[in-house]
Design a protein around this motif. Structure first.
Motif, short mmCIF file in Angstrom:
data_model
loop_
_atom_site.label_atom_id
_atom_site.label_comp_id
_atom_site.label_asym_id
_atom_site.label_seq_id
_atom_site.Cartn_x
_atom_site.Cartn_y
_atom_site.Cartn_z
N LYS A 97 0.84 -1.21 0.00
CA LYS A 97 0.00 0.00 0.00
C LYS A 97 0.87 1.25 0.00
O LYS A 97 0.58 2.22 -0.72
N ASN A 98 1.93 1.24 0.83
CA ASN A 98 2.86 2.39 0.85
C ASN A 98 3.53 2.59 -0.51
O ASN A 98 3.68 3.72 -0.98
N MET A 99 3.92 1.50 -1.15
CA MET A 99 4.55 1.58 -2.46
C MET A 99 3.58 2.15 -3.49
O MET A 99 3.96 2.99 -4.31
N GLN A 100 2.32 1.74 -3.44
CA GLN A 100 1.34 2.26 -4.39
C GLN A 100 1.12 3.76 -4.16
O GLN A 100 0.99 4.52 -5.12
N LYS A 101 1.09 4.19 -2.88
CA LYS A 101 0.93 5.62 -2.59
C LYS A 101 2.13 6.41 -3.13
O LYS A 101 1.97 7.49 -3.72
N LEU A 102 3.33 5.87 -2.90
CA LEU A 102 4.54 6.54 -3.40
C LEU A 102 4.56 6.60 -4.92
O LEU A 102 4.94 7.61 -5.52
N TYR A 103 4.11 5.53 -5.56
CA TYR A 103 4.06 5.51 -7.03
C TYR A 103 3.06 6.52 -7.55
O TYR A 103 3.31 7.20 -8.55
N GLU A 104 1.91 6.65 -6.88
CA GLU A 104 0.93 7.66 -7.27
C GLU A 104 1.51 9.06 -7.07
O GLU A 104 1.26 9.96 -7.88
N GLY A 105 2.30 9.23 -6.02
CA GLY A 105 2.98 10.51 -5.80
C GLY A 105 3.98 10.80 -6.93
O GLY A 105 4.08 11.94 -7.40
N LEU A 106 4.71 9.78 -7.37
CA LEU A 106 5.61 9.96 -8.52
C LEU A 106 4.82 10.31 -9.77
O LEU A 106 5.26 11.13 -10.58
#
Length: 181
Positions: free
Chosen positions: A29-38
């Motif tokens: 979930k954290n990785m998906q949030k970071l990817y959306e931020g990118l």
């Protein structure tokens, strides 16, 4: 039926697996949030562009960028080299013109017959070495006309006879006293 120690061990393994699953789920979930931020930072839709495509494009951009930096550095070095060569050529041309002008002044001074400053200009030419810079190619002289030849030192001297006499004299010296050896 399973023995009781196996049941206890199975429950411990299941508990450990659930704990690891929860950690992995949280990290995903954290990785998906970071990817959306990118995605919002680099202005692309994270749902339509896969992570592999994004990082592949990023790696290609980095490679091309480094190549462009190297190419720009080479171009800059070549421009500087050309500029240095041009400046050196201009400097050599200026020095050549100055030398020609000094020579012309010396010649003009001699033509005018003005004797003042002749020694000063000659001394300056000797000190700077301009008096010795004769860039004309000289042809070698014949053997009879060299300054060290006897014919040039004593006009009218028979060159061949003097050479033969010199050879005889040198031979007679070696063979003059054979018993002395």
């Amino acid at each position: 039926m399973l023995p009781s120690f196996a049941i206890g061990r199975s429950r411990a393994i299941v508990a450990l697996a659930r704990e690891q699953y929860e950690k992995l789920s949280t990290m995903h979930k954290n990785m998906q949030k970071l990817y959306e931020g990118l995605g919002s930072y680099f202005a692309f839709d994270p749902h339509s562009v896969s992570i592999e495509d994004f990082f592949g494009d990023l790696a290609n951009f980095r490679t091309l960028f480094l190549e462009a930096v190297k190419e720009n550095h080479k171009k800059k070095e070549m421009e500087e080299k050309i500029k240095r060569a041009k400046l050196a050529k201009e400097k050599a041309e200026r020095e050549k013109q100055e030398r020609q002008q000094k020579k012309k002044q010396l010649i003009d001074m001699n033509k005018e017959g003005d004797e003042t400053g002749v020694m000063d200009s000659l001394m300056e030419a000797l000190q700077s070495g301009a008096a010795f810079r004769d860039r004309r190619k000289r042809t070698p002289r014949n053997g009879d006309q060299s300054p060290s030849s006897p014919a040039s030192r004593w006009p009218g001297a028979n060159h061949d006879n003097r050479r033969a006499a010199g050879l005889e004299r040198s031979r007679s010296r070696h063979n003059a006293n054979p018993s002395a050896r």
